[in-house]
Design a protein around this motif. Sequence first.
Motif, mmCIF file in Angstrom:
data_model
loop_
_atom_site.group_PDB
_atom_site.id
_atom_site.type_symbol
_atom_site.label_atom_id
_atom_site.label_comp_id
_atom_site.label_asym_id
_atom_site.label_seq_id
_atom_site.Cartn_x
_atom_site.Cartn_y
_atom_site.Cartn_z
ATOM 1 N N THR A 145 32.803 -100.498 14.886
ATOM 2 C CA THR A 145 33.225 -100.911 13.542
ATOM 3 C C THR A 145 34.683 -100.538 13.311
ATOM 4 O O THR A 145 35.478 -101.334 12.793
ATOM 5 C CB THR A 145 32.340 -100.246 12.467
ATOM 6 O OG1 THR A 145 30.966 -100.517 12.747
ATOM 7 C CG2 THR A 145 32.669 -100.770 11.083
ATOM 8 N N VAL A 146 35.054 -99.304 13.708
ATOM 9 C CA VAL A 146 36.446 -98.859 13.560
ATOM 10 C C VAL A 146 37.363 -99.726 14.425
ATOM 11 O O VAL A 146 38.454 -100.113 13.998
ATOM 12 C CB VAL A 146 36.581 -97.369 13.928
ATOM 13 C CG1 VAL A 146 38.059 -96.955 13.960
ATOM 14 C CG2 VAL A 146 35.812 -96.501 12.938
ATOM 15 N N GLU A 147 36.921 -100.046 15.636
ATOM 16 C CA GLU A 147 37.735 -100.885 16.525
ATOM 17 C C GLU A 147 38.003 -102.247 15.887
ATOM 18 O O GLU A 147 39.125 -102.760 15.924
ATOM 19 C CB GLU A 147 37.030 -101.073 17.871
ATOM 20 C CG GLU A 147 37.837 -101.819 18.917
ATOM 21 C CD GLU A 147 37.715 -103.331 18.858
ATOM 22 O OE1 GLU A 147 38.682 -104.020 19.251
ATOM 23 O OE2 GLU A 147 36.664 -103.824 18.415
ATOM 24 N N LEU A 148 36.966 -102.830 15.277
ATOM 25 C CA LEU A 148 37.116 -104.142 14.642
ATOM 26 C C LEU A 148 38.093 -104.054 13.470
ATOM 27 O O LEU A 148 38.920 -104.953 13.265
ATOM 28 C CB LEU A 148 35.748 -104.642 14.174
ATOM 29 C CG LEU A 148 35.551 -106.150 14.018
ATOM 30 C CD1 LEU A 148 35.878 -106.901 15.299
ATOM 31 C CD2 LEU A 148 34.124 -106.458 13.581
ATOM 32 N N ALA A 149 38.017 -102.967 12.703
ATOM 33 C CA ALA A 149 38.935 -102.774 11.578
ATOM 34 C C ALA A 149 40.371 -102.589 12.076
ATOM 35 O O ALA A 149 41.306 -103.176 11.518
ATOM 36 C CB ALA A 149 38.501 -101.565 10.749
ATOM 37 N N TYR A 150 40.539 -101.784 13.122
ATOM 38 C CA TYR A 150 41.888 -101.588 13.670
ATOM 39 C C TYR A 150 42.456 -102.920 14.184
ATOM 40 O O TYR A 150 43.629 -103.237 13.945
ATOM 41 C CB TYR A 150 41.904 -100.565 14.804
ATOM 42 C CG TYR A 150 43.240 -100.571 15.506
ATOM 43 C CD1 TYR A 150 44.348 -99.957 14.920
ATOM 44 C CD2 TYR A 150 43.433 -101.275 16.701
ATOM 45 C CE1 TYR A 150 45.608 -100.037 15.518
ATOM 46 C CE2 TYR A 150 44.685 -101.345 17.298
ATOM 47 C CZ TYR A 150 45.764 -100.722 16.697
ATOM 48 O OH TYR A 150 47.015 -100.820 17.282
ATOM 49 N N PHE A 151 41.631 -103.680 14.883
ATOM 50 C CA PHE A 151 42.086 -104.956 15.448
ATOM 51 C C PHE A 151 42.554 -105.899 14.337
ATOM 52 O O PHE A 151 43.546 -106.626 14.490
ATOM 53 C CB PHE A 151 40.959 -105.594 16.258
ATOM 54 C CG PHE A 151 41.430 -106.576 17.301
ATOM 55 C CD1 PHE A 151 42.761 -106.665 17.661
ATOM 56 C CD2 PHE A 151 40.519 -107.417 17.928
ATOM 57 C CE1 PHE A 151 43.189 -107.568 18.631
ATOM 58 C CE2 PHE A 151 40.926 -108.320 18.890
ATOM 59 C CZ PHE A 151 42.266 -108.402 19.237
ATOM 60 N N GLY A 152 41.856 -105.886 13.202
ATOM 61 C CA GLY A 152 42.276 -106.695 12.058
ATOM 62 C C GLY A 152 43.638 -106.267 11.539
ATOM 63 O O GLY A 152 44.494 -107.095 11.236
ATOM 64 N N CYS A 153 43.841 -104.939 11.440
ATOM 65 C CA CYS A 153 45.139 -104.415 10.987
ATOM 66 C C CYS A 153 46.247 -104.794 11.966
ATOM 67 O O CYS A 153 47.356 -105.159 11.551
ATOM 68 C CB CYS A 153 45.064 -102.898 10.847
ATOM 69 S SG CYS A 153 43.978 -102.336 9.522
#
Length: 245
Positions: free
Chosen positions: A169-177
Motif C-alpha cells: 500500500t505504501v509502495e503504491l502511494a509513493y509511486f503515485g507521488c
Amino acid sequence: MKAIKLHIPNSWDDMSERQLGKIAVLFNSGKTDVKFYIELFFMLNNIKWWQFSKKAKLRIGLRNCPLSDLHKAYEYIFNENNRTVFPTFIKTNKGKYYPPQNRIANLTADEFAVVDDLHIKWRETKNIEYLQYMLAVLYTPKQRPLFDKNELHDKALLFKNVPPKTLLTVELAYFGCKNNLVKRFPKAFPKAKKGDAKPKKKYGFAKVILGMAKGDLSKLELIKKVNIYTFLEQFEEDLTPPKQS
C-alpha cells in the motif's frame, strides 16, 4: 431491471486506505484475466464480505452490463496512478510511525534520492526487503528527525514485521507521488524515446546531488537537506537551455 447505484471513488485519492490496500495486493498478484477485473470492480465498490444483498445486486449488474462499459466509471485506474496520500500511520514495536506530507512535500533531496533508488530496486526485483527500507525512509516519529542514511539498516528492522499488504500500500502511494513529480518536472525525469534500442542509463539522484555540489563537501551536506521540490525546480532550470537573445 431496477437501477443499481455504484459508489466508486472518483480518483486515487478518493479511495480509502482499505480499498488502496486491497488494490495494491491485487496489482501484485499476477492476475490478468477476467477475475482480476471483477475483483477490482468489487473492491472499488467497497463490498464487505457480509454484504450479501449488495454483492448479489452487483453480480446481477455484471451479468447485464459488460465490464468494458463499467470500466468507464474508473478509467483513471488504468491510465495513471497519481495517489498522493499515504496510510496515516504504521505500528511498530517502538510505537506509531508517521508518513511524509501528501505528495511527499516535506522530503529532502537526500531522502528522495534514497527512497527512489529503493523503489526502482523493488520494481526490478520484487524483493520485499526493499519495501521495508522504503518505509524506514518515509515513516518516522511525528517530529521528522534529520535523515541519516547510515542509520537506515537499523531503522528498517523496525518494519521487518509489517504485513506485506501494508508494504504494498505504501509502495503504491509513493509511486503515485513520484508520478506527480514526473509530470511536474519532465526534464528531471526524461522518458525513453520511441525507437530506442535500449533505454538510456538511469542516473540516480544521489549523483545529481553530487554534481550540484561540484566537489564542495560543505555544499553537499546543505544540498542534501534542501526540500525535494526546491531541488527539482533548480535541477529543471539547470537542464533548460538558455533562451536565444
